[in-house]
Design an enzyme around this catalytic site. Structure first.
Site, PDB file in Angstrom:
ATOM      1  N   ASP A 269      58.353  15.394  31.953  1.00  0.00           N
ATOM      2  CA  ASP A 269      57.170  15.745  32.014  1.00  0.00           C
ATOM      3  C   ASP A 269      56.037  16.066  32.370  1.00  0.00           C
ATOM      4  OD1 ASP A 269      57.645  15.519  35.166  1.00  0.00           O
ATOM      5  OD2 ASP A 269      56.937  13.375  35.695  1.00  0.00           O
ATOM      6  N   GLU A 270      56.874  17.330  32.563  1.00  0.00           N
ATOM      7  CA  GLU A 270      55.247  18.602  33.080  1.00  0.00           C
ATOM      8  C   GLU A 270      55.021  19.729  32.027  1.00  0.00           C
ATOM      9  OE1 GLU A 270      56.901  21.102  36.233  1.00  0.00           O
ATOM     10  OE2 GLU A 270      58.594  19.735  36.933  1.00  0.00           O
TER      11      GLU A 270
END
Ligand code: NAD
Length: 348
Positions: A132-133
């Site tokens: 998700d980064e």
């Protein structure tokens, strides 16, 4: 029998995925390709290493020739790609290592899959595991969805974002059948103790300080690693080609609250008076480019594939702590040598 290539299977998440596939799918022949960097450890797979449908190959995904040979020899029909440089702090000191493995390594695998499947794409699948980064940082409100624009801030997330783009580009350009998932922070057994939860469990055992970045207000969503492995199984078998799914735990914690919870659980487990471990907390200088908050909207995978997390955070943390307490030898092995040097450099 179907030959499946899993890359990075000796690492944290990879070992849980390999174990699940070897145990649950006797009809697959599983090939675990791993370079065994500091983060890869065959100890993680001791229990299944003799299974008749399991094969380990030591190899580097940056080596295109080797990758092509392996595809020719084994005619893989599925790829589950987890091999990566995965630690943000390391990406700040050595970004090129992340470019090599995460970008060039991924493109090597994509080329090999494209060439090997060009005559017949039916039943083939390239599954890229991401983070998700890539979406950057959230304020105090909102969630990352599959359509959130990419906005990576660290060399790690930039390299993962780049690899995601390459996977989608190969889908568009060459019709490569792919699926992609972006997951939030994992925790659980076999996690290398440079990451927050295992690092702090180890430090509490050793009565060492607990270095919390900045003011400790950074917020992350946490998912038990076996729930991630179950999601990967589901997406590999049931996901739609050319689709992306976000995976998350619906479990947001500010770092400092998480550390305090861990301290309380560890005091209980170690029979120390409550409050003992909290005294080890020290605030250290923030890392550059630190994202304030990540939070995942995992609605799509829930609605379309029926996945949801099954392990509560308290249960998962307890299972994790128990595993580290029962596997002190694993911890001692991985915290010797190179890791000691790295630790001194980062936190001394
Ligand atoms: N850990 C998390 O919280 C998290 C969350 C979301 C996504 N991911 C992604 O999941 C994947 C696995 O993460 P992890 O936490 O298990 O990582 P990890 O660092 O524990 O394991 C990575 C594995 O890849 C291997 N590897 C590294 N470079 C290689 C190379 N050039 N060739 C072959 N093998 C190589 C290592 O030996 C190791 O076994 C990564 O792609 C990561 O970006 C991780």
């Amino acid at each position: 029998m179907m030959n499946i290539l899993i890359t990075g299977g000796a690492g944290f998440i990879g070992s849980h995925v390999v174990r699940r596939f070897v145990n649950n799918y006797p009809q697959y022949r599983i090939f675990n390709l791993d370079a065994l960097t500091y983060a890869g450890n065959l100890e993680n797979l001791r229990d299944i290493e003799k299974a008749s449908n399991y094969n380990f190959i030591k190899g580097d995904i940056v080596d295109a020739e080797r990758i092509n040979e392996l595809f020719k020899k084994h005619e893989f029909e599925g790829v589950i790609h987890l091999a990566a440089e995965s630690h943000v702090d390391r990406s700040i000191t050595d970004p090129l290592a992340f470019v090599r493995t995460n970008i060039i390594g991924t493109v090597n695998l994509l080329n090999a899959a494209r060439d090997s499947w060009k005559g017949n794409k039916k039943g083939k699948r390239f599954y890229h595991i991401s983070t998700d980064e890539v979406y950057g940082s959230l304020g105090s409100e909102g969630l990352f969805t599959e359509t959130t624009p990419y906005d990576p801030n660290s060399p790690y997330s930039a390299s993962k974002a780049s690899s995601d783009h390459f996977v989608r580009a190969y889908g568009e350009t060459y019709g490569l059948p792919y699926v992609l998932t972006n997951c939030s922070n994992n925790y659980g057994p076999n996690h290398f103790p440079e990451k927050l939860i295992p690092l702090f469990i180890n430090n509490i055992i050793e009565n060492k300080s607990l270095p919390v970045y900045g003011d400790g207000k950074y917020t992350r969503d946490w998912l038990f690693v076996e729930d991630h492995a179950r999601a990967i199984d589901l997406v590999f078998h049931k996901g739609e080609n050319h689709e992306t799914y976000n995976i998350g735990g619906f479990n947001e914690w500010q770092n400092i609250d998480l550390v305090k919870l861990l301290c309380r659980l560890m005091d209980k487990k170690l029979g120390r008076p409550q409050g003992t471990s909290e005294q080890l907390i020290t605030y250290v200088k923030d890392r550059p480019g630190h994202d304030l908050r990540y939070a995942i909207d995992a609605d799509k995978i829930n609605k379309e594939l029926g996945w949801e997390p099954s392990v509560t955070f308290e249960k998962g943390l307890e299972r994790t702590i128990d595993w580290y307490l029962e596997n002190q030898e694993w911890l001692n092995n991985v915290t010797s040598g190179d890791y000691q040097e790295y630790y001194e450099k980062m936190y001394s």
